[in-house]
Design a protein around this motif. Structure first.
Motif, short mmCIF file in Angstrom:
data_model
loop_
_atom_site.label_atom_id
_atom_site.label_comp_id
_atom_site.label_asym_id
_atom_site.label_seq_id
_atom_site.Cartn_x
_atom_site.Cartn_y
_atom_site.Cartn_z
N VAL A 1 -44.29 100.23 114.80
CA VAL A 1 -43.01 100.30 114.10
C VAL A 1 -42.55 101.75 114.00
N VAL A 2 -41.25 101.99 114.20
CA VAL A 2 -40.66 103.30 113.96
C VAL A 2 -40.73 103.61 112.47
N PRO A 3 -41.20 104.78 112.08
CA PRO A 3 -41.34 105.07 110.64
C PRO A 3 -40.07 104.86 109.83
N LEU B 1 -37.33 98.09 106.45
CA LEU B 1 -36.61 96.94 106.98
C LEU B 1 -37.56 95.97 107.65
N VAL B 2 -38.46 96.48 108.47
CA VAL B 2 -39.40 95.61 109.17
C VAL B 2 -40.26 94.84 108.17
N GLN B 3 -40.73 95.51 107.14
CA GLN B 3 -41.55 94.83 106.14
C GLN B 3 -40.77 93.71 105.44
N ARG B 4 -39.49 93.96 105.12
CA ARG B 4 -38.68 92.92 104.47
C ARG B 4 -38.45 91.75 105.41
N LYS B 5 -38.13 92.04 106.66
CA LYS B 5 -37.85 90.98 107.63
C LYS B 5 -39.09 90.14 107.90
N ASN C 1 -43.70 86.12 119.02
CA ASN C 1 -43.51 87.44 119.61
C ASN C 1 -42.02 87.79 119.70
N GLY C 2 -41.22 86.83 120.12
CA GLY C 2 -39.78 87.07 120.23
C GLY C 2 -39.14 87.32 118.88
N ARG C 3 -39.57 86.58 117.86
CA ARG C 3 -38.99 86.75 116.53
C ARG C 3 -39.31 88.12 115.95
N ILE C 4 -40.54 88.57 116.17
CA ILE C 4 -40.93 89.87 115.63
C ILE C 4 -40.25 91.00 116.39
N ARG C 5 -40.22 90.90 117.70
CA ARG C 5 -39.62 91.97 118.51
C ARG C 5 -38.11 92.08 118.28
N ALA C 6 -37.50 91.03 117.77
CA ALA C 6 -36.06 91.07 117.51
C ALA C 6 -35.70 91.87 116.27
N ILE C 7 -36.70 92.25 115.47
CA ILE C 7 -36.44 93.02 114.25
C ILE C 7 -36.18 94.48 114.62
N PRO C 8 -35.04 95.05 114.24
CA PRO C 8 -34.79 96.47 114.51
C PRO C 8 -35.87 97.34 113.86
#
Length: 223
Positions: free
Chosen positions: A133-135, A140-144, A186-193
């Motif tokens: 994950v980008v720092p 956002l990633v954690q919330r998604k 995999n697709g659902r996770i990779r779709a998260i900015p």
């Protein structure tokens, strides 16, 4: 025969090979260095700073990705292998570079002990999925991920995030209670900015060398 020794039988003189990260891959690199000192002509492309340092230590010549059109074969480990030879990788913290090198290769050859085998990814020895994950995007990633019903933990040491070789962070997603298809997840996770890559290596491995408890090595090919 060890899996590293078996893997060395697949190394072709005059080729460029990817050098993986982790215990099994490191043992392969050490033995490869001995063969290079004995006259084997290969060039390596490392998947991590640790592997690069080890390759230099044992005398394996190194190239960068920009020096070649394609890597002939990559030799790497894995944290989980299912019957289709789909993988989870990344517990060693190098999943992004490992995936880039694997995707640049004609062949991905995986070295594992039999404890890494599972009937379904997310069960057995490895029940977590590393996600780089980008720092800046971490909150956002954690919330998604939470909204997707996924439990995730930031990889840290002494309260501080552990940076990857790329300066990113790693989140470990708990897969133990999930029955979702790995490709869909995999697709659902990779779709998260903010998500750079996941540790799912799906459809990438062509051959897996499995070190058995009795000292033998089983070779499995992608169905």
């Amino acid at each position: 025969m060890s899996i590293a020794e078996k893997a060395l039988e697949l190394v072709v003189d005059g080729t460029v090979i990817g050098l993986g990260t982790g215990q099994a891959a490191s043992e392969f690199v050490r033995r490869l260095g001995q063969h290079v000192r004995e006259g084997l002509d290969v060039r390596g492309i490392a998947t991590s700073r640790a592997t690069e340092a080890l390759a230099r230590e044992v005398g394996v010549p190194l190239l960068g990705l920009g020096d070649v059109e394609e890597i002939d074969a990559t030799f790497d480990g894995a944290d989980a292998v299912d019957p289709r030879l789909d993988l989870i990788k990344g517990l060693g913290g190098a999943l992004l570079r490992e995936k880039i090198v694997a995707a640049s290769s004609r062949t991905l050859i995986v070295l594992v002990g039999q404890e890494k085998l599972t009937d379904r990814l997310g069960r057995g020895y490895c029940r977590q999925l590393p996600v780089e994950v980008v720092p800046f995007g971490l909150p956002l990633v954690q919330r998604k991920l939470a909204r997707l019903g996924l439990q995730a933990e930031l990889r840290a040491q002494e309260g501080q995030p552990i940076p990857t070789d790329n300066g990113n962070y790693t989140i470990d997603v708990d897969l133990s209670d999930l029955d979702e298809d790995p490709g869909t997840l995999n697709g659902r996770i990779r779709a998260i900015p903010g998500v750079v890559e996941t540790g799912f290596f799906l459809g990438m491995a062509s051959r897996v060398l499995i070190g058995k408890d009795d000292g033998s090595v089983e070779v499995r090919h992608r169905p």
